[in-house]
Design an enzyme around this catalytic site. Sequence first.
Site, PDB file in Angstrom:
ATOM      1  N   ASP A 241       0.859  -1.182   0.000  1.00  0.00           N
ATOM      2  CA  ASP A 241       0.000   0.000   0.000  1.00  0.00           C
ATOM      3  C   ASP A 241       0.895   1.232   0.000  1.00  0.00           C
ATOM      4  OD1 ASP A 241      -2.731   0.528   0.043  1.00  0.00           O
ATOM      5  OD2 ASP A 241      -2.751   0.994   2.176  1.00  0.00           O
TER       6      ASP A 241
ATOM      7  N   TYR B 142       2.292   4.873   1.182  1.00  0.00           N
ATOM      8  CA  TYR B 142       2.263   5.576   2.471  1.00  0.00           C
ATOM      9  C   TYR B 142       1.040   6.485   2.513  1.00  0.00           C
ATOM     10  CZ  TYR B 142       7.170   4.141   3.029  1.00  0.00           C
ATOM     11  OH  TYR B 142       8.323   3.421   3.153  1.00  0.00           O
TER      12      TYR B 142
ATOM     13  N   PHE C 269       7.843   1.600  -0.927  1.00  0.00           N
ATOM     14  CA  PHE C 269       8.773   1.889   0.169  1.00  0.00           C
ATOM     15  C   PHE C 269       9.475   3.248   0.041  1.00  0.00           C
ATOM     16  CE2 PHE C 269       8.597  -2.805   0.132  1.00  0.00           C
ATOM     17  CZ  PHE C 269       8.150  -3.017   1.421  1.00  0.00           C
TER      18      PHE C 269
ATOM     19  N   HIS D 250       8.307  -8.889   6.622  1.00  0.00           N
ATOM     20  CA  HIS D 250       8.227  -7.490   6.205  1.00  0.00           C
ATOM     21  C   HIS D 250       9.242  -6.660   7.003  1.00  0.00           C
ATOM     22  CE1 HIS D 250       6.442  -3.496   5.536  1.00  0.00           C
ATOM     23  NE2 HIS D 250       5.878  -4.039   4.468  1.00  0.00           N
TER      24      HIS D 250
END
Length: 246
Positions: free
Chosen positions: A85, A87, A98, A211
């Site tokens: 997803d 930020y 990321f 993760h």
Amino acid sequence: MSGREPDAAGGPPDRLTSADPQAWPVAAGWQPLVDDFFRSAPGQALCRFLDQRLQAGATIFPPEPLRALQLTPPEQVRVVILGQDPYHGRGQAEGLAFSVRPGVPLPPSLRNIFKELERDLGTPPPRFPEPGGSLVRWARQGVLLLNTCLTVEEGQPASHSGKGWEILTDGVIRHVAEGGRPLVFMLWGSHAQSKRTLIDQKFHKVLMANHPSPLSALRPPVPFIGCGHFGAARAWRDAMKQQGGG
């Protein structure tokens, strides 16, 4: 409406301003796949949903949902890193998994990525504020930084999950996985690892770990810190080059 309307300060936009896919440029090699998706019923439904949310005053990130496909043409992909997803904080998302805009404080997951990169390869963290946490250079070097959902509303993680983006991004994963060139796929966390069924693990190098978020980066079964994925990817790609397959 243009997808690149300036923000109130006159700089580049920090949010989505258009639900028109033509406002989101992609590299030529991705265009047929993207066009087919947005002509499909799920693609049109996604655009209607985004338009309705914009008309309702929702703040949606990032300003360019398809930026990963703009910066990394399919024929240049060497490594795929999957996120989930964008930020959901203001000014963070820049359309790459990321990655955050230059000058934005590093989110914890990205801080752990740089920590592991330094531990594994001795690569020092990038200078702040430029480039800071921006991974644009990685994208231009053939690292496809792909989130499986490509938009999100401010302060509401996973708010656009299940609205159609996953159909497009699954298609992107299949496209590169079936492209005939051996690639490295880095699948961090259970969500990214669920996509391994789209990838021929005998042909590609598939690396899996927890993760990089602080909640899981040090936990079993495969802690992200210490996973050695960056060194493993480099070694595998070097071996492929020697065999003429990289």
